[in-house]
Design an enzyme around this catalytic site. Sequence first.
Site, PDB file in Angstrom:
ATOM      1  N   ASP A  60       0.809  -1.227   0.000  1.00 18.69           N
ATOM      2  CA  ASP A  60       0.000   0.000   0.000  1.00 18.69           C
ATOM      3  C   ASP A  60       0.840   1.273   0.000  1.00 18.69           C
ATOM      4  O   ASP A  60       0.298   2.368   0.187  1.00 18.69           O
ATOM      5  CB  ASP A  60      -0.909   0.013   1.237  1.00 18.69           C
ATOM      6  CG  ASP A  60      -2.086  -0.940   1.082  1.00 18.69           C
ATOM      7  OD1 ASP A  60      -2.890  -0.736   0.157  1.00 18.69           O
ATOM      8  OD2 ASP A  60      -2.201  -1.886   1.880  1.00 18.69           O
ATOM      9  N   ARG A  85       1.154  -1.710   7.235  1.00 22.31           N
ATOM     10  CA  ARG A  85       1.583  -0.407   6.740  1.00 22.31           C
ATOM     11  C   ARG A  85       2.467   0.346   7.732  1.00 22.31           C
ATOM     12  O   ARG A  85       2.972   1.408   7.414  1.00 22.31           O
ATOM     13  CB  ARG A  85       0.354   0.452   6.386  1.00 22.31           C
ATOM     14  CG  ARG A  85      -0.568  -0.205   5.359  1.00 22.31           C
ATOM     15  CD  ARG A  85      -1.472   0.805   4.713  1.00 22.31           C
ATOM     16  NE  ARG A  85      -0.677   1.818   4.040  1.00 22.31           N
ATOM     17  CZ  ARG A  85      -1.169   2.942   3.527  1.00 22.31           C
ATOM     18  NH1 ARG A  85      -2.464   3.171   3.602  1.00 22.31           N
ATOM     19  NH2 ARG A  85      -0.382   3.815   2.927  1.00 22.31           N
ATOM     20  N   HIS A 161     -11.280   6.157   5.949  1.00 23.45           N
ATOM     21  CA  HIS A 161     -10.643   7.344   6.513  1.00 23.45           C
ATOM     22  C   HIS A 161     -11.622   8.522   6.468  1.00 23.45           C
ATOM     23  O   HIS A 161     -12.573   8.522   5.669  1.00 23.45           O
ATOM     24  CB  HIS A 161      -9.407   7.753   5.678  1.00 23.45           C
ATOM     25  CG  HIS A 161      -8.225   6.845   5.803  1.00 23.45           C
ATOM     26  ND1 HIS A 161      -7.532   6.369   4.708  1.00 23.45           N
ATOM     27  CD2 HIS A 161      -7.579   6.349   6.887  1.00 23.45           C
ATOM     28  CE1 HIS A 161      -6.518   5.617   5.115  1.00 23.45           C
ATOM     29  NE2 HIS A 161      -6.534   5.578   6.436  1.00 23.45           N
ATOM     30  N   CYS A 248      -4.950  10.152  -1.283  1.00 18.66           N
ATOM     31  CA  CYS A 248      -4.051   9.143  -0.708  1.00 18.66           C
ATOM     32  C   CYS A 248      -2.716   9.063  -1.434  1.00 18.66           C
ATOM     33  O   CYS A 248      -1.709   8.635  -0.883  1.00 18.66           O
ATOM     34  CB  CYS A 248      -4.694   7.763  -0.751  1.00 18.66           C
ATOM     35  SG  CYS A 248      -6.395   7.696  -0.183  1.00 18.66           S
TER      36      CYS A 248
HETATM   37  N1  GLY Z   1      -5.445   0.060   0.642  1.00 18.69           N
HETATM   38  C1  GLY Z   1      -5.293   1.269   1.327  1.00 18.69           C
HETATM   39  C2  GLY Z   1      -5.351   1.072   2.782  1.00 18.69           C
HETATM   40  O1  GLY Z   1      -6.099   0.227   3.185  1.00 18.69           O
HETATM   41  O2  GLY Z   1      -4.699   1.699   3.536  1.00 18.69           O
END
Ligand code: GLY
Length: 253
Positions: A60, A85, A161, A248
Amino acid sequence: MFQHVIVRTPCQSLIEGITSANLGLPDLALAMSQHEQYIAALRQCGVALTILPPLDAYPDSVFVEDAALCTPHCVVVTRPGADSRRGEAALMEPVASRFYECVERIEAPGTLEGGDVMMVGRHYYIGLSGRTNAAGAEQLIAILQRYGLSGSAVPLTEFLHLKTGCSYLEDNVLLATGEFLSRPEFAAFDIIAVPPEQAYAANAIRVNDKVIMPAGFPVIRAEIERRGMTVLEVPMSEFEKLDGGVSCLSLRF
Ligand code: GLY
Protein backbone atom coordinates in the site's frame (compact mmCIF):
# COMPACT_ATOMS: atom_id res chain seq x y z
CA MET A 1 0.09 27.72 -1.71
CA PHE A 2 1.61 24.26 -1.89
CA GLN A 3 5.19 24.22 -3.16
CA HIS A 4 6.02 20.54 -2.87
CA VAL A 5 4.35 17.21 -3.54
CA ILE A 6 5.71 13.77 -2.70
CA VAL A 7 4.43 10.66 -4.49
CA ARG A 8 5.65 7.08 -4.65
CA THR A 9 5.65 4.84 -7.72
CA PRO A 10 3.31 1.82 -7.34
CA CYS A 11 5.17 -1.38 -6.46
CA GLN A 12 4.95 -4.87 -7.96
CA SER A 13 3.14 -6.13 -4.83
CA LEU A 14 0.36 -3.54 -5.25
CA ILE A 15 -2.21 -6.28 -5.87
CA GLU A 16 -1.65 -7.47 -2.30
CA GLY A 17 -2.81 -4.14 -0.88
CA ILE A 18 -5.53 -3.96 1.74
CA THR A 19 -9.03 -3.66 0.32
CA SER A 20 -12.68 -3.83 1.21
CA ALA A 21 -13.83 -2.66 -2.22
CA ASN A 22 -14.86 -5.91 -3.92
CA LEU A 23 -13.87 -4.46 -7.30
CA GLY A 24 -11.34 -7.12 -8.21
CA LEU A 25 -7.56 -7.05 -8.28
CA PRO A 26 -5.82 -3.98 -9.69
CA ASP A 27 -4.03 -4.27 -13.02
CA LEU A 28 -0.47 -3.17 -12.30
CA ALA A 29 0.25 -1.81 -15.77
CA LEU A 30 -2.95 0.22 -15.74
CA ALA A 31 -2.19 1.42 -12.22
CA MET A 32 1.23 2.61 -13.41
CA SER A 33 -0.40 4.48 -16.27
CA GLN A 34 -2.99 6.07 -13.98
CA HIS A 35 -0.25 7.07 -11.55
CA GLU A 36 1.61 8.79 -14.39
CA GLN A 37 -1.58 10.66 -15.30
CA TYR A 38 -1.93 11.71 -11.67
CA ILE A 39 1.62 13.04 -11.74
CA ALA A 40 0.87 14.86 -15.00
CA ALA A 41 -2.10 16.55 -13.33
CA LEU A 42 0.08 17.61 -10.40
CA ARG A 43 2.60 19.10 -12.82
CA GLN A 44 -0.14 21.47 -13.95
CA CYS A 45 -0.52 22.75 -10.38
CA GLY A 46 2.81 24.55 -10.10
CA VAL A 47 4.44 22.28 -7.52
CA ALA A 48 7.87 20.66 -7.32
CA LEU A 49 7.48 16.90 -7.41
CA THR A 50 9.49 14.31 -5.49
CA ILE A 51 8.86 10.86 -6.94
CA LEU A 52 9.96 8.07 -4.60
CA PRO A 53 10.90 4.58 -5.80
CA PRO A 54 8.54 1.64 -5.30
CA LEU A 55 8.64 -0.28 -2.03
CA ASP A 56 7.77 -3.90 -2.71
CA ALA A 57 7.72 -4.79 0.98
CA TYR A 58 4.74 -2.47 1.42
CA PRO A 59 1.90 -3.14 -1.07
CA ASP A 60 0.00 0.00 0.00
CA SER A 61 3.03 2.29 -0.03
CA VAL A 62 1.78 4.18 -3.10
CA PHE A 63 -0.70 5.78 -0.67
CA VAL A 64 1.95 8.09 0.80
CA GLU A 65 -0.54 10.40 2.46
CA ASP A 66 -0.97 7.98 5.33
CA ALA A 67 2.70 7.95 6.37
CA ALA A 68 3.12 11.60 7.30
CA LEU A 69 1.27 14.84 7.93
CA CYS A 70 2.97 17.87 6.41
CA THR A 71 1.95 21.09 8.17
CA PRO A 72 3.32 24.57 7.46
CA HIS A 73 5.60 24.31 10.52
CA CYS A 74 6.50 20.66 11.05
CA VAL A 75 6.12 17.21 9.61
CA VAL A 76 4.40 14.63 11.79
CA VAL A 77 5.55 11.08 11.09
CA THR A 78 2.48 8.95 11.64
CA ARG A 79 1.98 5.50 13.14
CA PRO A 80 -0.38 3.71 10.73
CA GLY A 81 -3.12 1.66 12.29
CA ALA A 82 -2.83 -1.09 9.69
CA ASP A 83 -0.08 -3.50 10.82
CA SER A 84 1.07 -4.15 7.25
CA ARG A 85 1.58 -0.41 6.74
CA ARG A 86 3.28 0.59 10.00
CA GLY A 87 6.79 0.44 8.55
CA GLU A 88 5.91 2.94 5.83
CA ALA A 89 6.15 5.85 8.26
CA ALA A 90 9.77 5.24 9.28
CA LEU A 91 10.71 5.08 5.61
CA MET A 92 8.97 8.39 4.92
CA GLU A 93 10.71 10.20 7.79
CA PRO A 94 14.09 10.78 6.08
CA VAL A 95 12.32 11.94 2.92
CA ALA A 96 10.02 14.40 4.68
CA SER A 97 12.89 15.56 6.90
CA ARG A 98 14.63 16.98 3.82
CA PHE A 99 11.93 19.63 3.78
CA TYR A 100 11.45 20.30 7.51
CA GLU A 101 13.61 21.33 10.48
CA CYS A 102 10.94 20.19 12.94
CA VAL A 103 9.99 16.51 12.89
CA GLU A 104 7.33 15.14 15.25
CA ARG A 105 6.16 11.58 15.67
CA ILE A 106 3.01 9.75 16.73
CA GLU A 107 4.02 7.22 19.39
CA ALA A 108 2.45 3.96 20.64
CA PRO A 109 -0.24 3.32 21.69
CA GLY A 110 -1.39 6.05 19.34
CA THR A 111 -2.18 5.25 15.74
CA LEU A 112 -2.83 7.81 13.05
CA GLU A 113 -2.99 7.76 9.25
CA GLY A 114 -2.83 10.91 7.16
CA GLY A 115 -6.01 9.99 5.30
CA ASP A 116 -7.81 10.79 8.54
CA VAL A 117 -6.51 14.35 8.72
CA MET A 118 -8.26 17.17 6.87
CA MET A 119 -6.65 20.62 6.96
CA VAL A 120 -8.95 23.63 6.98
CA GLY A 121 -6.73 26.67 7.31
CA ARG A 122 -4.99 26.42 10.68
CA HIS A 123 -7.40 23.78 11.98
CA TYR A 124 -7.10 20.04 11.43
CA TYR A 125 -10.08 17.67 11.63
CA ILE A 126 -8.93 14.22 12.70
CA GLY A 127 -11.10 11.20 11.92
CA LEU A 128 -11.39 8.53 14.60
CA SER A 129 -11.48 5.51 12.34
CA GLY A 130 -10.38 1.91 12.22
CA ARG A 131 -6.89 3.28 11.53
CA THR A 132 -6.65 6.36 13.77
CA ASN A 133 -7.37 5.99 17.48
CA ALA A 134 -8.13 8.52 20.21
CA ALA A 135 -4.56 8.39 21.54
CA GLY A 136 -3.20 9.21 18.08
CA ALA A 137 -5.64 12.08 17.67
CA GLU A 138 -4.78 13.46 21.14
CA GLN A 139 -1.07 13.33 20.35
CA LEU A 140 -1.60 15.13 17.06
CA ILE A 141 -3.73 17.83 18.68
CA ALA A 142 -0.98 18.42 21.28
CA ILE A 143 1.65 18.65 18.53
CA LEU A 144 -0.45 21.07 16.47
CA GLN A 145 -1.02 23.29 19.52
CA ARG A 146 2.73 23.59 20.06
CA TYR A 147 2.94 25.20 16.62
CA GLY A 148 -0.03 27.54 17.06
CA LEU A 149 -2.36 25.24 15.10
CA SER A 150 -5.44 23.39 16.34
CA GLY A 151 -7.18 20.07 15.89
CA SER A 152 -10.37 18.29 16.80
CA ALA A 153 -11.56 14.71 16.56
CA VAL A 154 -14.40 13.58 14.28
CA PRO A 155 -15.82 10.11 14.96
CA LEU A 156 -16.68 8.10 11.88
CA THR A 157 -18.15 4.70 11.19
CA GLU A 158 -18.93 4.46 7.47
CA PHE A 159 -15.57 5.08 5.84
CA LEU A 160 -11.98 3.87 5.84
CA HIS A 161 -10.64 7.34 6.51
CA LEU A 162 -12.13 10.78 7.18
CA LYS A 163 -11.13 11.97 3.72
CA THR A 164 -12.66 8.91 2.08
CA GLY A 165 -15.96 10.70 2.68
CA CYS A 166 -15.15 14.41 2.74
CA SER A 167 -12.62 16.81 1.26
CA TYR A 168 -12.03 20.50 1.87
CA LEU A 169 -11.53 22.38 -1.41
CA GLU A 170 -10.74 25.79 0.14
CA ASP A 171 -13.01 28.84 -0.25
CA ASN A 172 -15.32 27.26 2.39
CA VAL A 173 -16.32 24.45 -0.01
CA LEU A 174 -16.57 20.92 1.37
CA LEU A 175 -17.27 17.82 -0.68
CA ALA A 176 -19.13 15.41 1.59
CA THR A 177 -21.07 12.19 1.52
CA GLY A 178 -22.70 9.78 3.93
CA GLU A 179 -22.32 10.52 7.62
CA PHE A 180 -20.38 13.72 6.94
CA LEU A 181 -23.41 15.45 5.42
CA SER A 182 -24.88 15.89 8.88
CA ARG A 183 -21.84 16.48 11.09
CA PRO A 184 -22.48 19.64 13.15
CA GLU A 185 -18.86 20.79 12.87
CA PHE A 186 -19.22 20.91 9.08
CA ALA A 187 -22.56 22.75 9.02
CA ALA A 188 -21.09 26.15 8.16
CA PHE A 189 -19.32 24.91 5.04
CA ASP A 190 -20.72 25.30 1.53
CA ILE A 191 -21.30 21.55 1.17
CA ILE A 192 -21.37 19.81 -2.20
CA ALA A 193 -23.46 16.77 -1.31
CA VAL A 194 -22.14 13.65 -3.04
CA PRO A 195 -24.81 10.95 -3.40
CA PRO A 196 -23.97 7.49 -2.03
CA GLU A 197 -23.68 5.86 -5.45
CA GLN A 198 -20.99 8.43 -6.36
CA ALA A 199 -19.28 8.40 -2.97
CA TYR A 200 -15.85 7.85 -4.53
CA ALA A 201 -16.05 11.44 -5.82
CA ALA A 202 -16.03 12.77 -2.26
CA ASN A 203 -12.26 12.38 -2.23
CA ALA A 204 -10.63 15.19 -4.21
CA ILE A 205 -7.74 17.59 -3.64
CA ARG A 206 -7.28 21.29 -4.13
CA VAL A 207 -3.70 21.96 -5.23
CA ASN A 208 -3.18 25.70 -5.62
CA ASP A 209 -5.52 26.88 -8.39
CA LYS A 210 -6.72 23.41 -9.47
CA VAL A 211 -8.92 20.65 -8.09
CA ILE A 212 -7.87 17.09 -8.92
CA MET A 213 -10.72 14.59 -8.78
CA PRO A 214 -11.43 11.08 -10.05
CA ALA A 215 -12.71 10.79 -13.62
CA GLY A 216 -16.32 9.90 -14.29
CA PHE A 217 -18.39 12.15 -12.04
CA PRO A 218 -19.68 14.95 -14.31
CA VAL A 219 -22.36 16.23 -11.93
CA ILE A 220 -19.93 16.64 -9.04
CA ARG A 221 -17.38 18.16 -11.39
CA ALA A 222 -19.98 20.70 -12.53
CA GLU A 223 -20.79 21.61 -8.93
CA ILE A 224 -17.11 22.26 -8.24
CA GLU A 225 -16.73 24.30 -11.43
CA ARG A 226 -19.87 26.29 -10.59
CA ARG A 227 -17.90 27.57 -7.59
CA GLY A 228 -15.21 28.96 -9.89
CA MET A 229 -12.64 26.19 -9.58
CA THR A 230 -10.67 24.57 -12.40
CA VAL A 231 -10.96 20.78 -12.33
CA LEU A 232 -8.51 18.17 -13.57
CA GLU A 233 -9.87 14.62 -13.79
CA VAL A 234 -7.64 11.59 -13.42
CA PRO A 235 -8.58 7.93 -13.99
CA MET A 236 -8.42 6.13 -10.66
CA SER A 237 -10.07 2.73 -11.20
CA GLU A 238 -7.06 0.68 -10.13
CA PHE A 239 -6.54 2.60 -6.90
CA GLU A 240 -10.25 2.56 -6.12
CA LYS A 241 -9.93 -1.24 -6.08
CA LEU A 242 -7.63 -0.76 -3.07
CA ASP A 243 -9.83 1.79 -1.27
CA GLY A 244 -7.45 4.56 -2.34
CA GLY A 245 -8.46 8.01 -3.57
CA VAL A 246 -6.69 10.97 -5.13
CA SER A 247 -5.67 12.43 -1.77
CA CYS A 248 -4.05 9.14 -0.71
CA LEU A 249 -1.53 9.26 -3.56
CA SER A 250 0.38 12.38 -2.47
CA LEU A 251 1.74 14.53 0.33
CA ARG A 252 1.18 18.20 -0.44
CA PHE A 253 2.85 21.06 1.41
N1 GLY B 1 -5.44 0.06 0.64
C1 GLY B 1 -5.29 1.27 1.33
C2 GLY B 1 -5.35 1.07 2.78
O1 GLY B 1 -6.10 0.23 3.18
O2 GLY B 1 -4.70 1.70 3.54
